[in-house]
Design an enzyme around this catalytic site. Structure first.
Site, PDB file in Angstrom:
ATOM      1  N   HIS A  10      29.898 -14.379  26.704  1.00 36.47           N
ATOM      2  CA  HIS A  10      28.709 -14.501  25.854  1.00 36.47           C
ATOM      3  C   HIS A  10      27.873 -13.228  25.762  1.00 36.47           C
ATOM      4  CE1 HIS A  10      26.565 -14.940  29.641  1.00 36.47           C
ATOM      5  NE2 HIS A  10      25.451 -14.705  28.979  1.00 36.47           N
TER       6      HIS A  10
HETATM    7  C1  UD1 Z   1      20.715 -16.255  27.537  1.00 38.47           C
HETATM    8  C2  UD1 Z   1      20.244 -15.281  28.611  1.00 38.47           C
HETATM    9  C3  UD1 Z   1      21.423 -14.889  29.498  1.00 38.47           C
HETATM   10  C4  UD1 Z   1      22.161 -16.093  30.026  1.00 38.47           C
HETATM   11  C5  UD1 Z   1      22.584 -16.961  28.853  1.00 38.47           C
HETATM   12  C6  UD1 Z   1      23.327 -18.178  29.330  1.00 38.47           C
HETATM   13  C7  UD1 Z   1      18.431 -13.790  27.923  1.00 38.47           C
HETATM   14  C8  UD1 Z   1      18.080 -12.425  27.518  1.00 38.47           C
HETATM   15  N1  UD1 Z   1      19.726 -14.053  28.024  1.00 38.47           N
HETATM   16  O1  UD1 Z   1      21.515 -15.521  26.641  1.00 38.47           O
HETATM   17  O2  UD1 Z   1      20.927 -14.135  30.592  1.00 38.47           O
HETATM   18  O3  UD1 Z   1      23.300 -15.695  30.767  1.00 38.47           O
HETATM   19  O4  UD1 Z   1      21.405 -17.336  28.137  1.00 38.47           O
HETATM   20  O5  UD1 Z   1      23.555 -19.097  28.368  1.00 38.47           O
HETATM   21  O6  UD1 Z   1      17.548 -14.580  28.156  1.00 38.47           O
HETATM   22  N2  UD1 Z   1      21.560 -21.022  20.832  1.00 38.47           N
HETATM   23  C9  UD1 Z   1      21.907 -22.285  20.395  1.00 38.47           C
HETATM   24  N3  UD1 Z   1      21.527 -23.347  21.148  1.00 38.47           N
HETATM   25  C10 UD1 Z   1      20.819 -23.220  22.296  1.00 38.47           C
HETATM   26  C11 UD1 Z   1      20.489 -21.918  22.721  1.00 38.47           C
HETATM   27  C12 UD1 Z   1      20.879 -20.846  21.990  1.00 38.47           C
HETATM   28  O7  UD1 Z   1      22.529 -22.453  19.372  1.00 38.47           O
HETATM   29  O8  UD1 Z   1      20.480 -24.230  22.921  1.00 38.47           O
HETATM   30  C13 UD1 Z   1      21.961 -19.858  20.039  1.00 38.47           C
HETATM   31  C14 UD1 Z   1      20.776 -19.027  19.598  1.00 38.47           C
HETATM   32  O9  UD1 Z   1      20.305 -19.469  18.385  1.00 38.47           O
HETATM   33  C15 UD1 Z   1      21.355 -17.641  19.514  1.00 38.47           C
HETATM   34  C16 UD1 Z   1      22.411 -17.644  20.601  1.00 38.47           C
HETATM   35  O10 UD1 Z   1      22.701 -18.996  20.901  1.00 38.47           O
HETATM   36  O11 UD1 Z   1      22.003 -17.451  18.276  1.00 38.47           O
HETATM   37  C17 UD1 Z   1      21.956 -16.882  21.814  1.00 38.47           C
HETATM   38  O12 UD1 Z   1      20.904 -17.540  22.543  1.00 38.47           O
HETATM   39  P1  UD1 Z   1      19.794 -16.715  23.356  1.00 38.47           P
HETATM   40  O13 UD1 Z   1      18.901 -17.631  24.085  1.00 38.47           O
HETATM   41  O14 UD1 Z   1      19.209 -15.714  22.443  1.00 38.47           O
HETATM   42  O15 UD1 Z   1      20.526 -15.850  24.409  1.00 38.47           O
HETATM   43  P2  UD1 Z   1      21.864 -16.101  25.208  1.00 38.47           P
HETATM   44  O16 UD1 Z   1      22.892 -15.231  24.611  1.00 38.47           O
HETATM   45  O17 UD1 Z   1      22.123 -17.569  25.301  1.00 38.47           O
END
Ligand code: UD1
Length: 364
Positions: free
Chosen positions: A210
């Site tokens: 990820h």
């Molecule tokens: C976050 C954390 C990372 C952790 C990871 C585990 C930060 C900077 N990063 O990264 O340390 O290892 O989580 O999962 O805080 N999304 C969904 N549904 C959700 C959550 C997110 O669809 O419930 C999508 C968001 O819209 C986005 C992507 O997933 O497009 C990334 O989510 P984001 O919270 O920005 O960061 P992670 O890459 O999940």
């Protein structure tokens, strides 16, 4: 004493569960210690958040900030604005944050700027040295304004001392993520994919990816996955896909007979799969700790780690992000030449108890 405990994203939930539970135990013994559980809403899907609360028996959050998705700046800002509004009402005596996600940093800054509310950081002091990772910036910023540092390793202690933190603010307590793992080991649950993919013990791989560095470049992601498939000697590869990765995967349309792509799994199902796997290939940090404790070989597709003990005494090997490194390391795995791991000091299931014992000494 009122404590705000912050939980924002998936890797936070298993870290806060035992802390909340230990505070409840202290309350039952008559201590005047209370908490408000604040979910920032950084992760909001059922399979990224709700399932973890249910399986780990975490009480419903007292407050949900519902910050949701966005760029790093948008997410940080949304969490800060919404948490500040909470703090304009009742203020806690202490803020407890865990790990390195955006919510960790955003809430620490907000509390500290608002009446200098003391901050306790659980999993403080670890450093990858890689400033291209948002998590590293979150760790550095949080630790700059932390009052009480709860650490998982001697390396973290050394990093903090080198940064000039006084010994009496560093508490080497162990790893709350491992508290949760050890407690839940007897409850691990076989996921449905076990039957659909005809899995058997130690005869499949688990893959998670990820990190933006690995997944946000579609061609790189494609090459990584294709190389893993080609080097896997046709054993099943189970790939529970993070939403960030899924976006790209859909576009790339990668398929292979032995590659099983699934939704993110629940905690009990994911760790069941890990425990029985031949090895895990990942770019996560937390998973390298869990594989070390379960003595499962782990191949990490990153150039650095903030958890060096998972490599020096654990089962983890860092191979970088060049797809060319994958085949040789999988050959080594298939030749059964993998090292055995030793569990790091104080990763014994009692870390949260130690943290709460220390917090109790702060009640005046
Ligand atoms: C976050 C954390 C990372 C952790 C990871 C585990 C930060 C900077 N990063 O990264 O340390 O290892 O989580 O999962 O805080 N999304 C969904 N549904 C959700 C959550 C997110 O669809 O419930 C999508 C968001 O819209 C986005 C992507 O997933 O497009 C990334 O989510 P984001 O919270 O920005 O960061 P992670 O890459 O999940």
């Amino acid at each position: 004493m009122l404590i705000d405990i912050i939980a924002g994203a998936r890797p936070n939930f298993m870290k806060i569960a035992p802390i909340a539970e230990s505070i409840q135990h202290a309350q039952e013994k008559g201590y005047n210690i209370h908490y408000r559980l604040i979910h920032t809403g950084q992760h909001y899907d059922k399979n990224m958040s709700g399932n973890f609360f249910e399986e780990l028996g975490i009480p419903e959050p007292d407050i949900n900030l519902e910050a949701g998705s966005g760029s790093q700046a948008e997410q940080t800002a949304a969490i800060m604005i919404r948490y500040e509004k909470v703090l304009m009402g009742k203020k806690p005596d202490l803020l407890v944050v865990v790990g390195d996600v955006t919510s960790t940093m955003a809430c620490s800054i907000t509390a500290k700027k608002m009446n200098n509310i003391p901050v306790a950081h659980v999993e403080a002091g670890i450093r990858s040295g890689d400033l291209t990772m948002p998590e590293e910036i979150n760790r550095m910023v949080t630790d700059c304004i932390t009052d009480y540092f709860f650490t998982t390793s001697e390396t973290a202690n050394k990093n903090l001392k080198k940064a000039g933190i006084e010994d009496n603010r560093i508490f080497f307590v162990g790893n709350t993520m491992i508290d949760t793992l050890l407690k839940n080991m007897p409850k691990l649950k076989q996921p449905a994919i076990w039957a659909t993919a005809f899995l058997s013990n130690k005869e499949y791989l688990v893959l998670t990816l990820h990190r933006p560095g690995n997944v946000d470049d579609a061609q790189n992601l494609k090459l990584l996955i294709e190389t893993i498939v080609e080097s896997s000697r046709n054993i099943p590869i189970i790939f529970p896909v993070h939403p960030r990765t899924n976006k790209w995967l859909q576009q790339l349309g990668i398929t292979a007979a032995n590659l099983y792509v699934t939704e993110p799994l629940s905690y009990l199902e994911f760790n069941y799969l890990v425990k029985h796997s031949k090895a895990v290939i990942t770019d996560s940090g937390g998973i390298t700790e869990e594989t070390t404790v379960m003595n499962v070989p782990c191949i990490t597709l990153r150039n650095s780690t903030e958890r060096p003990e998972t490599c020096t005494i654990g089962t983890n090997e860092l191979i970088g992000t060049d797809p060319a490194s994958i085949k040789p390391i999988l050959n080594k795995l298939f030749e059964n030449k993998w090292k055995r791991g030793t569990t790091p000091q104080l990763w014994d299931g009692r870390t949260a108890e130690r943290i709460v014992d220390i917090l109790l000494t702060m009640i005046v």
